[in-house]
Design a protein around this motif. Sequence first.
Motif, PDB file in Angstrom:
ATOM      1  N   ARG A  79     -64.273  23.291 -17.765  1.00  0.00           N
ATOM      2  CA  ARG A  79     -65.421  22.713 -18.465  1.00  0.00           C
ATOM      3  C   ARG A  79     -66.252  21.848 -17.526  1.00  0.00           C
ATOM      4  O   ARG A  79     -67.501  21.901 -17.553  1.00  0.00           O
ATOM      5  N   SER A  83     -70.053  22.573 -16.432  1.00  0.00           N
ATOM      6  CA  SER A  83     -71.096  21.610 -16.770  1.00  0.00           C
ATOM      7  C   SER A  83     -71.909  21.186 -15.555  1.00  0.00           C
ATOM      8  O   SER A  83     -73.046  20.721 -15.705  1.00  0.00           O
ATOM      9  N   ARG A  84     -71.346  21.354 -14.347  1.00  0.00           N
ATOM     10  CA  ARG A  84     -72.042  20.920 -13.138  1.00  0.00           C
ATOM     11  C   ARG A  84     -72.619  22.086 -12.345  1.00  0.00           C
ATOM     12  O   ARG A  84     -73.329  21.862 -11.358  1.00  0.00           O
TER      13      ARG A  84
END
Length: 698
Positions: A79, A83-84
């Motif tokens: 995750r 997300s990055r």
Amino acid sequence: MTAENVPVPAVPVSLRKAGTPVPAQSAGTVLPAHAATRTRRVVRGLRAVLGHEYTRTAARTAARHALYVGGGGRVLARRAWESRTTARHERFVRAAEAAGNAELAAEWADRAHQFRAARHARRMDLLTAPQRIARGAAVTTASTAGALLGLGAVLAVADGDPGLILTPAVAAIDAVRLLVAAVALVWDVGVVLAPWALLAALWAVGARSQAAPAWALPRAQRDDGAPITPSVVVTAVRDLGIATLRKAVTDMGDAGAAMLSPIVTAGCGIEVDVSLPSGVSTEEVMNRRRKLAENLGRHEHEVHVTKAQAARTVHIWAADSGALDEPVPASPLVTDATLTADYKNGRAPWGLDLRGDLAAVSLYQKHLLITGLSNQGKTASLRALALWLALDRTVEFRIGDLKGIGDWRMFEGLATQLIEGPTDAHVIAVTEMAEGVAREMERRLQAAAGTSFPPLVLIVDEAQVAYGSGAVGGDKRPYGGAKATSRYFRAVKAIHDQGRAVNVTVWEGTQDPTNENLPKRSREGNHIRAALVLGTEAQAKMALGETPVDAGAAPHKLRQGFDKGQLVAVGDGIPLPAGQPSMNIRTHFIDDDEAEAIAERAKEMRNGTSEKSPAECVNVLDPLADVAAVLGNDERARTQEILHRLTEHDDSYRGWTFADLSAALTPFGAGPYKSNGVQTISRARVLEALAEREEDAA
């Protein structure tokens, strides 16, 4: 033999002197019996403990919860990474490309570009962040100090004490000191608890995501018959052994669920449509039905795969484990003694479909073919439809049973003709009966426009006997055979061509379909085609046609002996689900005693009441005299022929059935009787009855 090789005899303990040294054992000497026994007991004990179900359950539980922690870490790391980075966007792009959806792929590529632009802006902001933080800290500190000093000055002026100027600043410093002391006090406890809190959080994430291998899961989740979820379907499709499909699904990742329609409950199972990626054909998936069933945790007969309406899409129906092995309930014909039939508007209760819903079939002006291997329920399936239709008093039956073991004997008195037997003589009689039906059809076709006719159904069970017969008539024409010269074939084909227009239909039941015992032109003339268990796909195509079988109809996949009475039906009159090429029907079984009872109800109905009962008709008509008039100089005539002549003689007889005529003549002793298997009316009996009536009147 040297002295070194001479074996040392064992010295019994009782014969050794005290203090006598025991000879040393060689390397190959076994342990004493009691020591070996003790060792075996220990090994057996350890094996029993380690192999016990409680031990295995405890080991699985410990492994599962330990793996939840690692799995939770992987989930959180993934995750965080997604997300990055643009990993999620790229995965959806690959999934859309694999599914051939260029528009969706372009949309996700545009979202990835926007994400990278926003990330670049954030990183550029980080370069100036130290300066902004330092400037903000200086401004904040100066502002706070000025505010505290200003507050102190106000206090000093109010109290007249200059020493109060620093009081607010000192109080703020004391508050910071207390805060640092509190943090220092809690820090040690936090350092000890933080790792455990982290492990608990990872475990919770892993447990929620079921991040453990299948062998470590509880037994209820490992057994066959577990609920079918989108992830189960995607995994089952991925593991079919189709390289292109596996690569496409793997590239999709979590987006693989986009291949599926919503999974919905369908009777005793579920159904779902699967859109296949580019390069994968529906036939490839349908040909791997057994593997797909095993991947779904089901038996092969519990999963059915057909083509869906949408292109490159398969429809999967999977039963709940064991649901299809439950017995089929009794037929409504058996349980409801008040049930009646309506040839034109009604539907015959034939059985249950795979969803467990009632499969009701329309027989109105439908030619019917049922085929299958021997002893799989063909006659029972065909007879169940005829028993329902017998409850419509307007329907006339002419039946030929070329097996001749009594399967149709309950129709004695219901059928105008009933021929039973497997010999060439019976084939000749059945052929002549079929030709008679064809002539009746031609007579009806020549009637005035708008004339309505009662239904006439010709039923031939074990029709392969007729097609395979070598009997030849005096005119050298064969009765059987598949050629155009065959009298039986020509009669059936004529009825197929034009019979339905005047309510004349033919039903055939046959075994083991081949081009010899079921000619192509004959089998393709049927509106409803059904097959029980068949041996090969080629036979399935002969029975049902190539198109339904290519689309997934598979009577050759049924289990011989286990799926007795289950058939695959196609054609007009079958309530097929939208987009489906066929329907699997588990037919109701009606045994001989139950069939006898239903037939008796039909006879009572036909001989009892009607729209215009014989008793009412006698008041306005004279059937005895009218029959004598239409007989003319004929010594005898078939009952059905008499009905046609009566209709032409007086239109009031229109709509009369065999039962009505029998009820009108029998009280006078002139009722129909059977001659050579055909219901006949004798001119001599009618005239004798007229004479007796005149004598009584005198």
